[in-house]
Design a protein around this motif. Sequence first.
Motif, PDB file in Angstrom:
ATOM      1  N   PRO A 198      -7.705  81.030 -15.279  1.00 25.23           N
ATOM      2  CA  PRO A 198      -7.085  79.846 -14.667  1.00 25.23           C
ATOM      3  C   PRO A 198      -5.730  79.561 -15.298  1.00 25.23           C
ATOM      4  N   PRO A 199      -4.892  78.735 -14.646  1.00 27.58           N
ATOM      5  CA  PRO A 199      -3.579  78.396 -15.211  1.00 27.58           C
ATOM      6  C   PRO A 199      -3.713  77.732 -16.582  1.00 27.58           C
ATOM      7  N   ARG A 200      -2.725  77.944 -17.417  1.00 26.02           N
ATOM      8  CA  ARG A 200      -2.739  77.366 -18.765  1.00 26.02           C
ATOM      9  C   ARG A 200      -2.424  75.877 -18.736  1.00 26.02           C
ATOM     10  N   ALA A 201      -2.585  75.263 -19.905  1.00 28.50           N
ATOM     11  CA  ALA A 201      -2.381  73.821 -20.041  1.00 28.50           C
ATOM     12  C   ALA A 201      -0.937  73.447 -19.724  1.00 28.50           C
ATOM     13  N   GLY A 209     -21.406  90.638 -23.716  1.00 31.17           N
ATOM     14  CA  GLY A 209     -22.601  91.024 -22.991  1.00 31.17           C
ATOM     15  C   GLY A 209     -22.778  90.371 -21.639  1.00 31.17           C
ATOM     16  N   VAL A 210     -21.725  89.731 -21.089  1.00 28.63           N
ATOM     17  CA  VAL A 210     -21.847  89.167 -19.743  1.00 28.63           C
ATOM     18  C   VAL A 210     -20.888  89.910 -18.820  1.00 28.63           C
ATOM     19  N   ASP A 211     -21.203  89.904 -17.521  1.00 30.82           N
ATOM     20  CA  ASP A 211     -20.398  90.679 -16.587  1.00 30.82           C
ATOM     21  C   ASP A 211     -19.094  89.965 -16.252  1.00 30.82           C
ATOM     22  N   VAL A 212     -18.227  90.672 -15.529  1.00 33.02           N
ATOM     23  CA  VAL A 212     -16.887  90.172 -15.263  1.00 33.02           C
ATOM     24  C   VAL A 212     -16.915  88.866 -14.469  1.00 33.02           C
ATOM     25  N   GLY A 213     -17.811  88.783 -13.482  1.00 29.88           N
ATOM     26  CA  GLY A 213     -17.898  87.562 -12.694  1.00 29.88           C
ATOM     27  C   GLY A 213     -18.296  86.370 -13.535  1.00 29.88           C
ATOM     28  N   ALA A 214     -19.288  86.561 -14.426  1.00 27.46           N
ATOM     29  CA  ALA A 214     -19.705  85.475 -15.323  1.00 27.46           C
ATOM     30  C   ALA A 214     -18.585  85.112 -16.292  1.00 27.46           C
ATOM     31  N   LYS A 215     -17.810  86.117 -16.723  1.00 27.09           N
ATOM     32  CA  LYS A 215     -16.671  85.823 -17.592  1.00 27.09           C
ATOM     33  C   LYS A 215     -15.697  84.889 -16.894  1.00 27.09           C
ATOM     34  N   ALA A 216     -15.386  85.174 -15.638  1.00 31.04           N
ATOM     35  CA  ALA A 216     -14.442  84.327 -14.897  1.00 31.04           C
ATOM     36  C   ALA A 216     -14.951  82.901 -14.802  1.00 31.04           C
ATOM     37  N   ILE A 234     -16.909  81.414 -16.996  1.00 35.86           N
ATOM     38  CA  ILE A 234     -16.765  80.823 -18.332  1.00 35.86           C
ATOM     39  C   ILE A 234     -15.314  80.434 -18.576  1.00 35.86           C
ATOM     40  N   TYR A 235     -14.363  81.275 -18.172  1.00 33.56           N
ATOM     41  CA  TYR A 235     -12.948  80.937 -18.359  1.00 33.56           C
ATOM     42  C   TYR A 235     -12.583  79.660 -17.606  1.00 33.56           C
ATOM     43  N   ARG A 236     -13.051  79.548 -16.365  1.00 35.55           N
ATOM     44  CA  ARG A 236     -12.750  78.348 -15.583  1.00 35.55           C
ATOM     45  C   ARG A 236     -13.355  77.111 -16.224  1.00 35.55           C
ATOM     46  N   ARG A 237     -14.566  77.245 -16.726  1.00 41.02           N
ATOM     47  CA  ARG A 237     -15.223  76.110 -17.379  1.00 41.02           C
ATOM     48  C   ARG A 237     -14.463  75.690 -18.630  1.00 41.02           C
ATOM     49  N   LEU A 238     -14.028  76.653 -19.422  1.00 44.77           N
ATOM     50  CA  LEU A 238     -13.291  76.328 -20.649  1.00 44.77           C
ATOM     51  C   LEU A 238     -11.977  75.624 -20.337  1.00 44.77           C
ATOM     52  N   ARG A 239     -11.282  76.091 -19.319  1.00 42.34           N
ATOM     53  CA  ARG A 239     -10.014  75.437 -18.976  1.00 42.34           C
ATOM     54  C   ARG A 239     -10.259  74.034 -18.453  1.00 42.34           C
ATOM     55  N   SER A 240     -11.320  73.851 -17.689  1.00 46.77           N
ATOM     56  CA  SER A 240     -11.664  72.519 -17.188  1.00 46.77           C
ATOM     57  C   SER A 240     -11.994  71.575 -18.337  1.00 46.77           C
TER      58      SER A 240
END
Length: 506
Positions: free
Chosen positions: A246-249, A434-441, A443-449
């Motif tokens: 996702p876009p940065r801060a 140990g998680v797949d690419v879709g799950a990584k995406a 997690i990234y969206r959740r962290l940015r949120s």
Amino acid sequence: MTARLLEVRGIQKRFGGVHALKGVDFDLAAGEVHVLLGENGAGKSTLMGVLSGAFLPDAGTITLDGNLLNLTSPRDAHAAGIVMIPQELDLVPGLDIAGNLFLGNEITRHGVLAGAAMRRKAQDLLARAGVSLDASLPVASLRMGERQLVAIAKALSAQARILIMDEPTAALSAVEADHLFTVVKELSERGVGIVYISHRLEEVTRIGHRVTVMRDGAVVGTTTPDAPQATLVQMLVGRPFSDLFPPRAQRIGAPILQLEHAAFDPDIPRLGWQVPVDISLTVHAGEIVGLAGLMGVGRTELLSTLYGFGISGKWRGRVDVRGKPTLLGSIAAAREAGIALVTDDRRGTGLILSQTVAQNAVMSTLKRVTPFGLVSRALERRQVTRAINDYDVRPRSPDAQVVNLSGGNQQKVVFAKELMNDPGLLLLDEPTRGVDVGAKAEIYRRLRSLAESGLGVLVASSELPELIGLCDRIIVMHAGRTIHEFGPNPSEEAVRRISEGEGLAA
């Protein structure tokens, strides 16, 4: 290319209304390491289940050396020389290595177990697998990497011609993974065909001869191991690599954590731990800061000691949380300061696998669901249901056993558990291991949120593309020290050069 050892044509498999395999073609040559990639649910495990005799296909054929195979059980697969090493190793911790290698096929003399003979033969099998371990050692005393090598030796004892390895490095350190790669290469050179399943794209170039990608029960394509990572991601998830992040801060808030020449003095030194000796960094509200560096430089130890986990001791130097000097060194102190930690071992320290999603999720917020000293099931269910929906945990049942969830969904439960306390600072150690690419995406969206809502995030990762794509700043560590800071979008080459100790004056 060497003649095909194994050929799979038109394999189909349904489980009720789920079409798990949709006419899959796959092949393997003798001595080849064929990497199989795919998200959770792509069909990899079902295909390997068919090859290992665990599932009967609804249609299609399997041939070995040109001869048709009819695999009705794992015993049939073993007899044909096809052996699978599952991600959760089927070793018995209470037995020694020799006992595990010959479990179910023990050597006896006059009806009595021939322990010495088994140990001698086990030692030979270990040597074949490139393992320098004493066969009399109990498996319970071995590190995870050593157990993985014992599992390979066990497969070789079954005269394996085809070895299926499911996520073999998921729980290994970099050193252990390097040793495993060496053993895999040696097996390949001896003619063993290896199907290597992984979520780690960086392993593809190191280990594979070919790469096949599956999605939604079908083969998307087969390519060479030097294919760009962006190409593999496009094949895996159907969208560009850049779209994962996702876009940065756009703006950041006040400092949440400030360390200035901070060091940690352990009460009792812990063998193999690189404790922090000179750390200077700041994490603001609303930003994600990454920790880079080679394995063993102290990233995990920094996060653990900030949280008071794994080793007791005291911090010295400047340690401020929200602008105030703070005495860290225990989990209670960290929680009081609004700090949460997601460890790098969700199955070992992040979750209690035998318990349900609900029991794990409320573990860190028991006070909220025990108003009168007893657990209120109604309060628990409301909180857990909200967390399941917020983090898209599947299946969406609070009563689901955590052990039965996929790696990505287990990681979501860990996040939910740690964030139910509404911390101000989230510490993450290898959050997508140990998680797949879709799950990584996801997690990234959740962290940015979370960052946009005011949370500060400090994340350690061995995957440089992850740090570069996700983080607002990257701090490089070496030997327990912070040695360099990068702004957004540094080149992978620059970060790697500094991590390896080069160009520090630049």
